[in-house]
Design a protein around this motif. Structure first.
Motif, PDB file in Angstrom:
ATOM      1  N   SER A 268      23.077 -11.424   1.769  1.00  0.00           N
ATOM      2  CA  SER A 268      21.798 -12.033   0.182  1.00  0.00           C
ATOM      3  C   SER A 268      22.712 -13.030  -0.477  1.00  0.00           C
ATOM      4  CB  SER A 268      22.122 -10.382  -0.249  1.00  0.00           C
ATOM      5  OG  SER A 268      21.501  -9.306  -0.186  1.00  0.00           O
ATOM      6  N   TYR A 269      24.262 -12.916   0.005  1.00  0.00           N
ATOM      7  CA  TYR A 269      24.955 -13.856  -1.338  1.00  0.00           C
ATOM      8  C   TYR A 269      24.890 -15.286  -0.202  1.00  0.00           C
ATOM      9  CZ  TYR A 269      25.669 -11.016  -4.771  1.00  0.00           C
ATOM     10  OH  TYR A 269      25.562  -9.863  -5.682  1.00  0.00           O
TER      11      TYR A 269
ATOM     12  N   LEU B  62      26.045 -19.265  -2.805  1.00  0.00           N
ATOM     13  CA  LEU B  62      27.536 -19.385  -3.156  1.00  0.00           C
ATOM     14  C   LEU B  62      27.285 -20.505  -4.417  1.00  0.00           C
ATOM     15  CD1 LEU B  62      29.588 -17.938   0.492  1.00  0.00           C
ATOM     16  CD2 LEU B  62      28.977 -16.554  -1.809  1.00  0.00           C
TER      17      LEU B  62
END
Length: 89
Positions: free
Chosen positions: A54-55, A59
């Motif tokens: 998900s991240y 980033l």
């Protein structure tokens, strides 16, 4: 290439940092995560939800995740409860 730090999988958990998930109300009445533990060698193990996928797309600059690393998310109250058990250095 040798990295400056490698985890030691033979170092067992020796003490919980903070309060248990049940005490913090983060288990929904079940046993389980999230949790923070000090290992015998002084390293810290974090049990949480794997949100790496998900991240990764968003980033910020300077935050990287290596091939053998995962982004694990825990509730703020779990980290805050461990604060008093963590050394300053």
């Amino acid at each position: 290439m040798t990295r400056p730090w490698e985890p030691d999988p033979s170092s067992p958990p020796v003490r919980r940092l903070g309060r248990s998930p049940a005490e913090l109300g983060t288990t929904g009445g079940e046993q389980g995560c999230p949790d923070i533990w000090e290992l015998e060698n002084g390293d810290i193990a974090v049990v949480g939800r794997d949100l790496t996928d998900s991240y990764l797309p968003g980033l910020p600059p300077g935050l990287t995740v290596g091939p053998s690393e995962r982004i694990v998310v825990i509730p703020r109250r779990t980290a805050a409860a461990a604060k008093t058990d963590l050394p300053d250095a």
